[in-house]
Motif scaffolding. Structure first.
Motif, short mmCIF file in Angstrom:
data_model
loop_
_atom_site.label_atom_id
_atom_site.label_comp_id
_atom_site.label_asym_id
_atom_site.label_seq_id
_atom_site.Cartn_x
_atom_site.Cartn_y
_atom_site.Cartn_z
N LYS A 208 -3.53 11.20 4.89
CA LYS A 208 -3.22 12.05 6.02
C LYS A 208 -2.05 12.84 6.10
O LYS A 208 -1.81 14.03 6.30
N SER A 209 -0.71 12.14 5.85
CA SER A 209 0.44 13.06 5.89
C SER A 209 0.77 14.07 4.97
O SER A 209 1.38 14.99 4.87
N THR A 210 0.06 13.69 3.58
CA THR A 210 -0.04 14.58 2.75
C THR A 210 -0.92 15.82 2.96
O THR A 210 -0.45 16.89 2.71
N LEU A 211 -1.99 15.88 3.47
CA LEU A 211 -2.62 16.75 4.15
C LEU A 211 -1.85 17.62 5.12
O LEU A 211 -1.89 18.80 5.10
N ILE A 212 -1.27 16.79 6.19
CA ILE A 212 -0.58 17.42 7.12
C ILE A 212 0.66 18.31 6.54
O ILE A 212 0.90 19.51 6.71
N ASN A 213 1.37 17.87 5.38
CA ASN A 213 2.29 18.65 4.69
C ASN A 213 1.95 19.95 4.23
O ASN A 213 2.44 20.85 4.25
#
Ligand SMILES: Nc1nc2c(ncn2[C@@H]2O[C@H](COP(=O)(O)OP(=O)(O)OP(=O)(O)O)[C@@H](O)[C@H]2O)c(=O)[nH]1
Ligand SMILES: [Mg+2]
Ligand SMILES: [Zn+2]
Length: 359
Positions: A208-213
């Motif tokens: 999730k955070s990888t995608l947000i970044n």
């Protein structure tokens, strides 16, 4: 910062009307700490706390501000701080049953337009879990989109996507790689619209955070290096946070959900996720069919001829039981009725037994 770029619209303007006269300002909750909040407003970022009055007036935790909420704030003179006086009505809310025995309603995010249900195409991949997420998502009022991340780790992402589509009741399903795709934002452009709010939900380590970044274009959120041995992240994200993307959309990163127990899901919502199952149930001869051994049971017939998958049927039953449990917990009157109904069933069963054995 302009309010409309934070998702402000006529609905919230109307809700705010009673507060227009005083020195109140509207602000949106971007980050939730234990007892403090960070807000975004026309006056920029604000550190905030609830007033004692609001804390005491709230009958339940769910009435206090959550990420994504619009609140009524009053600025403290000369400081980038504010006090939260009220929470405006929510357009949508994504709730679950709080982990642990207390089991009250926990708001995962408020005023969400679209929810990206993120799964990884590795050990995390689980159709039954996706059904559960979809059920909660339909109930929230937000539009669900299923994202199958880490497509680079799967031999045939298109096949996985087709499989998920077959249980998704019309929700869009996309396979992608947040880490490897040249531009993951491109495929998600239809949802990343200015002023729209998108929450990312899914287990820890799905990316999730990888995608947000990638959507933000900067490494704002910490991501975990996975332990290859068991493929699980270690809850790298610890707070829910609302962030603005370059396209003007607002995305909410959330910590991985270990468990997602249903909270007060209306009966109709299960039928939305399980439209195929509901269609079989509707064809049973008896309205109160328990689908065990009644004659004319369309569910048993469908299980027999393979038109209904057994695992999907089990998944439906499990969620239906959980829903009934949550509803009883949320509504004592319903619980009593339920108890009364069971007493009646048991009495009738005992009477049948007595009749059979002739005493
Ligand atoms: N192979 C592969 N790895 C990925 C992909 N996306 C993310 N990862 C890796 O998966 C691991 C977990 O990613 P995170 O973004 O921290 O996962 P998260 O969902 O935010 O996890 P929590 O914050 O704990 O809920 C990291 O090591 C990422 O590099 C992908 O598309 N392919
Ligand atoms: Mg994370
Ligand atoms: Zn039946």
């Amino acid at each position: 910062m302009h309010l409309s770029s934070l998702g402000w619209d006529d609905f919230f303007a109307h809700e705010f009307q009673p507060f227009n006269s005083g020195d109140f300002v509207p602000a949106r909750v971007a980050l939730e700490h234990k007892h403090a909040y960070e807000l975004l407003s026309a006056h920029g970022g604000l550190a905030a706390e609830c007033t004692c009055r609001l804390l005491h007036a709230a009958a339940a935790r769910a009435e206090l501000p959550a990420v994504g909420d619009w609140v009524v704030a009053r600025l403290r003179p000369g400081e980038p701080r504010a006090d939260i006086h009220a929470v405006l009505s929510r357009k949508t809310k994504f709730s679950r049953r709080a982990p642990g025995d207390a089991g009250g309603e926990q708001i995962v995010g408020a005023n969400i337009d679209t929810v990206f249900l993120v799964t990884a195409l590795d050990q995390d991949y689980n159709l039954r879990r996706i059904e559960r997420y979809l059920t909660v998502a339909w109930e929230s009022g937000a539009q669900p989109v299923v994202l199958l991340n880490k497509s680079d780790l799967h031999a045939d992402p298109a096949a996985a996507r087709a499989e998920v589509e077959s249980i998704a009741s019309g929700a869009p399903v996309l396979a992608l790689s947040a880490a490897r795709d040249a531009d993951p934002a491109h495929a998600l452009a239809p949802w990343l619209l200015p002023g729209r709010t998108i929450a990312l939900l899914g287990s820890s380590g799905v990316g999730k955070s990888t995608l947000i970044n990638r959507l933000l274009g900067v490494a704002h959120q910490a991501t975990s290096a996975m332990s290859a041995a068991h493929g699980k992240g270690r809850h790298t994200t610890t707070h829910r946070e609302l962030l603005a993307t370059p396209s003007g959309a607002l995305v909410i990163d959330t910590p991985g959900l270990r468990e997602l127990q249903l909270w007060d899901v209306a009966a109709g919502t299960l039928d939305e996720t399980f439209a195929d199952v509901a269609a079989f149930v509707a064809r049973c001869r008896f309205g109160d069919c328990t689908h065990r051994s009644e004659p004319g049971c369309a569910v048993q017939a469908a299980l027999d001829d393979g038109s209904l998958d057994f695992a999907r049927w089990q998944s439906f039953q499990k969620l239906a039981r959980e829903q009934a449990y949550a509803a009883r917990k949320a509504d004592p009157r319903l619980a009593r009725e339920n108890q009364a109904a069971w007493k009646k069933i048991h009495r009738a069963a005992r009477a049948r037994l007595r009749a059979k054995h002739g005493d």
